[in-house]
Design a protein around this motif. Structure first.
Motif, short mmCIF file in Angstrom:
data_model
loop_
_atom_site.label_atom_id
_atom_site.label_comp_id
_atom_site.label_asym_id
_atom_site.label_seq_id
_atom_site.Cartn_x
_atom_site.Cartn_y
_atom_site.Cartn_z
N TYR A 271 17.71 -13.08 7.52
CA TYR A 271 16.46 -12.32 7.57
C TYR A 271 16.66 -11.13 8.50
CZ TYR A 271 11.71 -10.94 8.78
OH TYR A 271 10.57 -10.21 8.98
N GLN A 272 16.24 -9.94 8.04
CA GLN A 272 16.24 -8.74 8.86
C GLN A 272 15.00 -7.93 8.50
OE1 GLN A 272 20.20 -7.31 7.48
NE2 GLN A 272 20.55 -6.88 9.64
N ARG A 273 14.50 -7.16 9.48
CA ARG A 273 13.38 -6.26 9.19
C ARG A 273 13.63 -4.91 9.83
NH1 ARG A 273 8.89 -5.20 12.00
NH2 ARG A 273 8.98 -7.13 13.21
N PHE A 274 13.46 -3.89 9.02
CA PHE A 274 13.58 -2.50 9.44
C PHE A 274 12.23 -1.82 9.22
CE2 PHE A 274 17.62 -3.93 7.82
CZ PHE A 274 18.57 -3.37 8.65
N THR A 275 11.99 -0.70 9.89
CA THR A 275 10.84 0.15 9.60
C THR A 275 11.37 1.54 9.28
OG1 THR A 275 9.37 -1.07 11.07
CG2 THR A 275 8.70 1.16 10.49
N ARG A 276 10.82 2.12 8.24
CA ARG A 276 11.17 3.48 7.83
C ARG A 276 9.86 4.25 7.73
NH1 ARG A 276 13.54 5.30 2.00
NH2 ARG A 276 14.32 7.33 2.64
N THR A 277 9.82 5.45 8.26
CA THR A 277 8.63 6.29 8.16
C THR A 277 8.83 7.24 6.98
OG1 THR A 277 8.20 6.11 10.51
CG2 THR A 277 7.10 7.91 9.35
N VAL A 278 7.92 7.15 6.01
CA VAL A 278 7.98 7.97 4.80
C VAL A 278 6.63 8.66 4.64
CG1 VAL A 278 8.32 7.96 2.29
CG2 VAL A 278 9.58 6.34 3.71
N ASN A 279 6.65 9.98 4.59
CA ASN A 279 5.41 10.76 4.45
C ASN A 279 4.37 10.36 5.49
OD1 ASN A 279 6.52 12.06 2.18
ND2 ASN A 279 5.76 10.47 0.82
N GLY A 280 4.82 10.12 6.73
CA GLY A 280 3.92 9.79 7.82
C GLY A 280 3.44 8.35 7.84
N ARG A 281 3.94 7.51 6.94
CA ARG A 281 3.53 6.10 6.86
C ARG A 281 4.71 5.20 7.23
NH1 ARG A 281 -1.23 5.40 4.18
NH2 ARG A 281 -0.73 3.28 3.55
N GLN A 282 4.43 4.14 7.96
CA GLN A 282 5.46 3.17 8.31
C GLN A 282 5.62 2.18 7.15
OE1 GLN A 282 3.67 1.75 11.96
NE2 GLN A 282 5.17 2.88 13.17
N VAL A 283 6.85 2.05 6.67
CA VAL A 283 7.14 1.16 5.55
C VAL A 283 8.10 0.07 6.04
CG1 VAL A 283 8.07 0.95 3.21
CG2 VAL A 283 6.86 3.06 3.90
N PRO A 284 7.66 -1.20 6.08
CA PRO A 284 8.58 -2.27 6.43
C PRO A 284 9.60 -2.50 5.29
CG PRO A 284 6.29 -2.97 6.70
CD PRO A 284 6.28 -1.68 5.95
N TYR A 285 10.87 -2.59 5.65
CA TYR A 285 11.95 -2.95 4.73
C TYR A 285 12.43 -4.31 5.19
CZ TYR A 285 12.36 1.62 2.48
OH TYR A 285 12.12 2.74 1.75
N ILE A 286 12.26 -5.32 4.34
CA ILE A 286 12.54 -6.69 4.74
C ILE A 286 13.63 -7.28 3.84
CG2 ILE A 286 11.57 -9.02 4.92
CD1 ILE A 286 8.85 -7.67 5.48
N VAL A 287 14.65 -7.83 4.48
CA VAL A 287 15.67 -8.61 3.78
C VAL A 287 15.37 -10.06 4.11
CG1 VAL A 287 18.14 -9.11 3.56
CG2 VAL A 287 17.38 -6.77 4.06
N SER A 288 15.00 -10.83 3.10
CA SER A 288 14.68 -12.24 3.30
C SER A 288 15.43 -13.06 2.26
CB SER A 288 13.16 -12.47 3.20
OG SER A 288 12.86 -13.82 3.46
N GLY A 289 16.65 -13.40 2.59
CA GLY A 289 17.48 -14.17 1.66
C GLY A 289 18.00 -15.42 2.32
N SER A 290 17.14 -16.12 3.01
CA SER A 290 17.56 -17.23 3.86
C SER A 290 17.54 -18.57 3.17
CB SER A 290 16.67 -17.26 5.10
OG SER A 290 16.82 -16.06 5.81
N GLY A 291 17.76 -18.61 1.90
CA GLY A 291 17.86 -19.87 1.18
C GLY A 291 19.25 -19.97 0.59
N GLY A 292 19.44 -20.90 -0.29
CA GLY A 292 20.72 -21.01 -0.98
C GLY A 292 21.72 -21.87 -0.25
N PHE A 293 22.99 -21.58 -0.48
CA PHE A 293 24.08 -22.43 -0.01
C PHE A 293 24.26 -22.38 1.51
CE2 PHE A 293 28.60 -22.96 1.04
CZ PHE A 293 28.72 -24.30 0.74
N ALA A 294 24.31 -21.18 2.08
CA ALA A 294 24.58 -21.07 3.52
C ALA A 294 23.93 -19.82 4.09
CB ALA A 294 26.09 -21.02 3.78
N ALA A 295 23.32 -19.96 5.25
CA ALA A 295 22.84 -18.80 5.98
C ALA A 295 24.08 -18.12 6.56
CB ALA A 295 21.89 -19.23 7.08
N THR A 296 24.18 -16.80 6.43
CA THR A 296 25.41 -16.09 6.75
C THR A 296 25.14 -14.90 7.66
OG1 THR A 296 26.22 -16.68 4.55
CG2 THR A 296 27.45 -15.01 5.76
#
Length: 149
Positions: free
Chosen positions: A26-51
């Motif tokens: 899991y990771q979370r970034f924030t990007r500002t686009v056209n004056g708005r904060q946009v959360p970019y979230i990577v949520s791939g914490s299932g499956g075979f192994a957390a890496t």
């Protein structure tokens, strides 16, 4: 990222939040686009192994291009919940180890009207990012009387 930006520019529309799930963490970034904060979230914490990231990860607060890494990678099995109404969108990452309690580790609340975020990171929710990668397969407990193969 350029392909997504190009499509958004052509359509004249930008997402309120960007979700991805390939990486096994899991990771979370924030990007500002056209004056708005946009959360970019990577949520791939299932499956075979957390890496963990192979090259390591920079500390939270690091700016990478036009993204700010808000939360250091959380390398634990978990899931993301999204709740929304007409005014807000909240994404909360929770871990739920087998036999253990479900624990919120990170949360971001986006005001859909103003385009601003309010966050509760790992440190604010009583959790901590782990200190290293999980390697190998999880060990199974043997029942009484079973022998090791």
């Amino acid at each position: 990222m350029q392909d997504i930006d190009s499509c958004c520019n052509k359509a004249g529309l930008w997402p309120d939040v960007m979700l991805s799930g390939h990486a096994h963490l899991y990771q979370r970034f924030t990007r500002t686009v056209n004056g708005r904060q946009v959360p970019y979230i990577v949520s791939g914490s299932g499956g075979f192994a957390a890496t963990a990231p192979q090259q390591g990860a920079p500390p939270a607060g690091t700016k990478i291009g036009d993204h700010i890494l808000e939360v250091e990678p959380i390398v634990q099995f978990g899931y993301l919940t999204i709740t929304t109404d007409a005014k807000t969108l909240t994404a909360t990452f929770k871990t739920g180890p087998r036999g253990g309690p479900v624990t919120p580790k990170d949360s971001v609340r986006l005001d859909l009207v103003s385009g601003t975020t309010t966050t509760s990171g790992v440190a604010n929710m009583g959790g901590r990012a782990p200190h290293g990668p999980r390697r190998g397969r999880p060990q199974r407990k043997r029942q009484s009387g079973q022998t090791k193969r």
